[in-house]
Design an enzyme around this catalytic site. Structure first.
Site, PDB file in Angstrom:
ATOM      1  N   ALA A 242     -25.409   6.772 -12.759  1.00  0.00           N
ATOM      2  CA  ALA A 242     -25.716   6.704 -11.326  1.00  0.00           C
ATOM      3  C   ALA A 242     -26.427   5.397 -11.036  1.00  0.00           C
ATOM      4  O   ALA A 242     -27.435   5.344 -10.333  1.00  0.00           O
ATOM      5  CB  ALA A 242     -26.578   7.896 -10.909  1.00  0.00           C
ATOM      6  N   GLY A 243     -25.885   4.332 -11.630  1.00  0.00           N
ATOM      7  CA  GLY A 243     -26.412   2.998 -11.376  1.00  0.00           C
ATOM      8  C   GLY A 243     -25.887   2.450 -10.070  1.00  0.00           C
ATOM      9  O   GLY A 243     -25.519   3.208  -9.160  1.00  0.00           O
TER      10      GLY A 243
ATOM     11  N   LYS B  29      -8.831 -10.524 -10.687  1.00  0.00           N
ATOM     12  CA  LYS B  29     -10.272 -10.364 -10.504  1.00  0.00           C
ATOM     13  C   LYS B  29     -11.030 -10.923 -11.704  1.00  0.00           C
ATOM     14  O   LYS B  29     -12.086 -11.563 -11.545  1.00  0.00           O
ATOM     15  CB  LYS B  29     -10.632  -8.890 -10.309  1.00  0.00           C
ATOM     16  CG  LYS B  29     -12.130  -8.695 -10.087  1.00  0.00           C
ATOM     17  CD  LYS B  29     -12.572  -7.258 -10.102  1.00  0.00           C
ATOM     18  CE  LYS B  29     -14.091  -7.170  -9.962  1.00  0.00           C
ATOM     19  NZ  LYS B  29     -14.609  -5.790 -10.080  1.00  0.00           N
TER      20      LYS B  29
END
Length: 310
Positions: A8-9, A186
């Site tokens: 849950a960073g 990317k």
């Protein structure tokens, strides 16, 4: 659809929070320290596109996993991949889809080797987020796009089901039929941004003021050569967009790698730059002693050596 967010960073917390607010069935897989923070403070996001204050978000510890999830969203740092795979292994079943949002490309093969290639999707996100000293997730721009797709480019029933679960959740979710192409593009962009801003310890606009445009463009070209040899040449319109962003006067853009350097944290130098160097050298592309890529990689490796020495 049962969705497991590994960690849950900044990235996992942001997209997981949006999904929770959209009433999706989301659980965070977290370590004890983060679990205590979530119980005490909830999940807090500050964003120009809408804040999130979600009290007591659902979370679970690795040893508590007791069956497969439909979708596992993986957003750890690349250097934490082995530990992450150990932590969520019990949540992977034959039909589980693992959607990684890691930088570079090597993680795709590592996930397929640990589980099955059938389990693994391609994925990437376009967002700038960080966590401040209080643990709050701070959204630093107005972009929040998550793109994913099957590795073979097919539009499967599974992919459509995932697209349905992710759509309408407060961020831009896109099913791509050319996800590997987009991931390579990317990679070239973030390697250029990380290599320049990380080694120069400056924002893009400051590098331009110092006369560094030629270095930026040369690094982008060296990365593009590796992508081209791998069979994923940067599309002309994408390259044009990258050049515009990387040469914008006054740009305050920095890579997350620079922010990690400034806080004395570990960095993904091997995964973002080192892997490109290894692929370049394997193909004998360019001359190493004239390489901006090689310089940026060595410079940031020296930072890691000093950090580890303490």
């Amino acid at each position: 659809m049962r969705i497991l967010i590994v960690g849950a960073g900044a990235i996992g917390g942001y997209f997981g929070g949006r999904l929770l607010e959209a009433a999706r069935d989301v659980t965070f897989l977290v370590r004890p320290g983060r679990a205590q923070e979530l119980d005490r403070d909830g999940l807090v996001v500050r964003s120009p596109l809408g804040n999130i204050d979600y009290p007591a978000p659902p979370h679970i510890a690795s040893q508590e996993l007791n069956g497969p999830y439909d979708l596992i969203l993986l957003s750890c740092k690349a250097y934490d991949l082995d530990a992450a795979m150990d932590s969520f292994a019990a949540a992977v079943g034959p039909d589980t889809a693992i959607l990684p949002l890691l930088n570079g490309m090597a993680h795709v093969d590592r996930l397929a080797a640990r589980f099955s290639k059938v389990n693994v999707l391609g994925g990437q996100c376009l967002i700038s987020v960080d966590r401040d000293a209080s643990g709050t997730i701070v959204h630093l721009n107005d972009t929040h796009q998550l793109t994913f797709g099957e590795l073979d480019g097919q539009s499967t029933a599974r992919a459509q089901h995932i697209a349905s679960a992710l759509s309408g959740a407060g961020f831009e979710a896109k099913l791509s039929l050319s996800i590997l192409q987009e991931m390579w593009e990317k990679w070239c962009f973030i390697a250029t941004g990380a290599g320049i801003t990380g080694s120069m310890r400056s924002a893009i606009g400051e590098v331009l003021v110092a006369g560094g445009e030629c270095l930026i463009l040369k690094l982008l070209e060296e990365c593009a050569q590796v992508a081209d040899r791998a069979g994923y040449p940067i599309r002309p319109e994408v390259r044009e967009r990258f050049v515009k962003m990387l040469t914008l006067p006054g740009s305050k853009m920095t890579a997350s790698m620079l922010r990690d350097v400034e806080r004395g944290a570990a960095i993904e130098v091997e995964h973002v730059l080192g892997d490109l160097v290894a692929r370049r050298d394997a193909e004998a592309l360019g001359t190493a002693d004239l390489s901006v890529l090689g310089f940026a990689y060595t410079h940031l490796k020296a930072y890691e050596a000093r950090r580890l020495r303490g």
